[in-house]
Scaffold this active site. Structure first.
Site, PDB file in Angstrom:
ATOM      1  N   ASP A 107       0.865  -1.167   0.000  1.00 44.55           N
ATOM      2  CA  ASP A 107       0.000   0.000   0.000  1.00 44.55           C
ATOM      3  C   ASP A 107       0.910   1.228   0.000  1.00 44.55           C
ATOM      4  O   ASP A 107       2.067   1.171   0.428  1.00 44.55           O
ATOM      5  CB  ASP A 107      -0.943   0.003   1.205  1.00 44.55           C
ATOM      6  CG  ASP A 107      -2.181   0.858   0.919  1.00 44.55           C
ATOM      7  OD1 ASP A 107      -3.215   0.631   1.549  1.00 44.55           O
ATOM      8  OD2 ASP A 107      -2.083   1.738   0.036  1.00 44.55           O
TER       9      ASP A 107
HETATM   10  C1  GLC Z   1      -4.249   4.316  -0.402  1.00 49.29           C
HETATM   11  C2  GLC Z   1      -5.197   3.174  -0.140  1.00 49.29           C
HETATM   12  C3  GLC Z   1      -5.227   2.158  -1.258  1.00 49.29           C
HETATM   13  C4  GLC Z   1      -5.016   2.896  -2.564  1.00 49.29           C
HETATM   14  C5  GLC Z   1      -3.587   3.416  -2.563  1.00 49.29           C
HETATM   15  C6  GLC Z   1      -3.301   4.283  -3.785  1.00 49.29           C
HETATM   16  O1  GLC Z   1      -3.647   4.752   0.774  1.00 49.29           O
HETATM   17  O2  GLC Z   1      -5.069   2.474   1.097  1.00 49.29           O
HETATM   18  O3  GLC Z   1      -6.496   1.493  -1.221  1.00 49.29           O
HETATM   19  O4  GLC Z   1      -5.221   2.020  -3.669  1.00 49.29           O
HETATM   20  O5  GLC Z   1      -3.260   4.117  -1.379  1.00 49.29           O
HETATM   21  O6  GLC Z   1      -4.056   5.452  -3.705  1.00 49.29           O
END
Ligand code: GLC
Length: 653
Positions: free
Chosen positions: A218
């Site tokens: 993430d």
């Molecule tokens: C965010 C979210 C994830 C998302 C990623 C890119 O913090 O937790 O679901 O796809 O970062 O934005």
């Protein structure tokens, strides 16, 4: 085209462990093509210097789940994929399948359900929809990311049986669609950050669940790059400038091997190859208008008619509409989609449906301010045959949880004021998760839960409210009487650890096992039609394989869809098990006066629990009850079966 890992220098290889920037995969100084990654589950959010390109705003996953319709989940994926192709996005960072452990979780609107079978089944269809168009997906967030409070640090602490039966199962089912990637979660799991948790990623996700694709972190979750690589999280996003030096030093210090690095780099190369191999499937088959229609069709089947004392459908007469000024079509955070379509007010859409009705419309009211037109509203409300009042749940979105599950006081008072002057009040709730309605629900005649229904929400609602389409949505999460009644209550952890003390007793597994009253049960949803269930038959197909069949008759004079649910109850279990568990469902169009025969297959895992000491799935011999219901608490048919497996096959392989 195949890429050869040996064609890269060490520096180039190590640079392939992290993104080129926030949204693109690395390219080894231009030696490789790059892929564009973009959120999100409800439509494409392609960020170009932090401004997202406008796109089709589809219904949120809470609505997909409440539709219980695999075909619509697939259509949702197909529709978003067309926007991806149009905007040159190669991989969609979706869907999220985290279990709705508490209604307070701020991201429940972008997850499916409290039940892993329903969540996994619909996520699988969504992934297939996207990937059949040659666009990749990212199944997220693995694992136990069930609230937003302190999500970057707090450890979700659960026993292994709970994790296997509840928190891994939705991923296990969705993985059958072969998502191109899986995203590891921010939080820690039993004390080790998911992004560097070798047991979670290597042993469970790859070893037990059989995922052999790329795992992406993430965004910003990686704390120490070499540990992430060692755990076989292949791609650190977004770009992490410490990666090359940190991994190079770890190699020198013997903390990581070249084989471990190469394994991650190879999976990136395989992803690039997969991206190229699927390019030919990227054919746009919808216009923006058709995507809008798809959003409307999906929304229509996602509304849940929670209560209806005969006031719906509205056929005409004098209607007083009191609308909230803010039309909630989605949530905030990474799942937010910049709309290119201006969602119409419900009054405009209703006027199109009910051409001969007199619709009194006040200026839309603002959430938190007592409207100066309230007196005027009440005068018109008193004169109307029906009053429709729209209300919004509290703000929901990434990075924060809700603190209450009630509506705001101002909105509750507005409902009570209107109900004092008119007996026929219909409340339409726009929200992404369960709402505590106790303060007002007995004062109104009907309640429709609209979820966060995307850009076509009010067009769809108007058709349902006037009966052009019968509502067919059912709740994918229990609506409790209050937050204190939930298994987790107001507990949020101590910012370091949150203990999942309820174990497998999440959602209806908790309420039904403990005979706790709820506002509306899991699987609940009314229709304008009346259905009769009959003729239950259970055919044994193998040692632990059965086909459950039953008839559903539409006793009304309108065509309508019905979601029937099949639950399994282990009568004499050797471990504490939920009173029932969803193991099959079907959504069927049943024409007026017609009968359809529904078949649902059950297999070994439909009866099994996770035997933690033996680390295997186990089916105990003995009696099981098969329950067929219109909801988890509206069981229409049931029958016992007996399983008598030879000892050696009682345990999974
Ligand atoms: C965010 C979210 C994830 C998302 C990623 C890119 O913090 O937790 O679901 O796809 O970062 O934005």
């Amino acid at each position: 085209m195949k890429y050869d890992i040996n064609s890269f220098t060490l520096e180039e290889k190590l640079s392939l462990l992290t993104g080129k920037n926030s949204w693109q995969t690395p390219d080894a100084n231009g030696k490789l093509p790059t892929m564009w990654l973009a959120d999100g589950p409800h439509g494409v959010r392609k960020s170009i210097d932090e401004n997202a390109l406008p796109s089709t705003v589809m219904p949120c996953l809470v609505n997909i789940a409440n539709s219980w319709n695999k075909e619509l989940a697939y259509l949702d994926g197909q529709t978003i994929a067309d926007d991806c192709i149009e905007k040159e996005v190669d991989l969609l960072l979706a869907p999220g399948v985290n279990i709705k452990r508490t209604p307070l979780c701020g991201r429940n609107f972008e997850y499916f359900s409290e039940d892993p079978f329903l969540a996994g089944t619909l996520a699988k269809a969504y992934i297939e929809g996207v990937q059949d168009k040659g666009i990749g997906t990212s199944l997220k967030h693995f694992a136990l990311n069930n609230r937003e409070y302190e999500r970057l640090w707090q450890s979700s602490e659960a026993d292994e049986r709970t994790m296997r039966e509840i928190y891994f199962t939705a991923f296990e089912i969705a993985l059958k669609a072969k998502p191109w990637t899986v995203m590891s979660s921010y939080n820690a799991v039993n004390g080790v950050y998911a992004v560097e948790n070798k047991w979670l990623i290597k042993d469970v996700l790859r070893g037990d669940l059989g995922f052999d694709g790329l795992v992406v972190s993430d965004w910003g979750s990686c704390k120490v790059p070499y540990r992430t690589t060692k755990a076989s999280v292949d791609l650190i996003m977004s770009h992490n400038s410490d990666t090359v030096d940190n991994v190079k030093k770890a190699l020198k210090d013997g903390l990581i091997t070249m084989e471990e690095v190469d394994a991650c780099v190879n999976r990136l190369l395989e992803l690039l190859e997969k991206n190229q191999a699927n390019a030919h499937k990227r054919i746009i088959t919808t216009t923006p208008e058709q995507r809008h229609q798809n959003a409307v069709e999906i929304a229509k089947e996602s509304f849940v008619l929670l209560k209806n004392d005969g006031v719906l459908p509205i056929k005409g007469g004098k209607i007083k509409l009191i609308e909230n000024s803010d039309i909630l079509i989605g949530g905030t955070g990474s799942a937010k989609v910049t709309a290119e379509y201006q969602t119409q007010t419900l009054s405009n859409e209703l006027q199109k449906q009910l051409t001969d009705a007199t619709i009194f419309v006040s200026p839309p009211y603002f959430n938190e301010t007592i409207s100066h037109t309230l007196k005027h509203e009440l005068v018109l409300a008193r004169q109307a045959d029906t009053v429709i009042l729209t209300v919004n749940g509290r703000a929901e979105g990434e990075n924060y949880d809700r603190e209450e599950i009630t509506l705001s006081k101002v909105q509750e008072e507005r409902i009570l004021n209107v109900a004092k002057v008119n007996p026929n009040v219909v409340v339409v709730v726009y929200a992404g998760s369960a709402i505590d309605m106790r303060n007002w629900i007995d004062k109104v005649k009907a309640v429709v839960f609209a979820g966060l229904g995307g850009q076509g929400v009010n067009q769809a609602l108007a058709e349902v409210l006037c009966g052009k389409t019968s509502p067919s949505g059912k709740l994918s999460e229990t609506f409790p009487l209050s937050i204190e009644d939930t298994p987790t209550g107001r507990a949020i952890g101590n910012s370091m650890v949150e203990r999942y003390t309820e174990g497998v007793f999440v959602g209806y597994r908790y309420y039904d096992t403990n005979n706790k009253p709820v506002l509306f049960p899991f699987g609940h949803g009314l229709s304008y039609a009346k259905f009769e269930y009959s003729n239950l038959k259970i055919e044994k197909k193998g040692e632990a394989e059965f086909t459950v069949s039953y008839d559903i008759t539409n006793l009304s004079n309108i065509d309508a869809k019905e979601v029937s649910q099949v639950y399994v109850s282990d009568v004499f279990a050797n471990v504490s098990r939920p009173e029932k568990e969803l193991k099959g469902f079907s959504k069927d169009l049943i024409k007026a006066g017609q009968t359809v025969n529904v078949k649902v297959d059950l297999d070994f895992r439909s009866f099994a629990y996770y035997n933690q000491p033996l680390k295997r799935w186990q089916v105990d011999n003995g009696e099981f009850e098969i329950l067929v219901g219109a909801s988890s608490r509206d069981i229409r048919l049931k029958e016992s079966i007996f399983i008598d497996l030879p000892e050696k096959t009682q345990l999974s392989k």
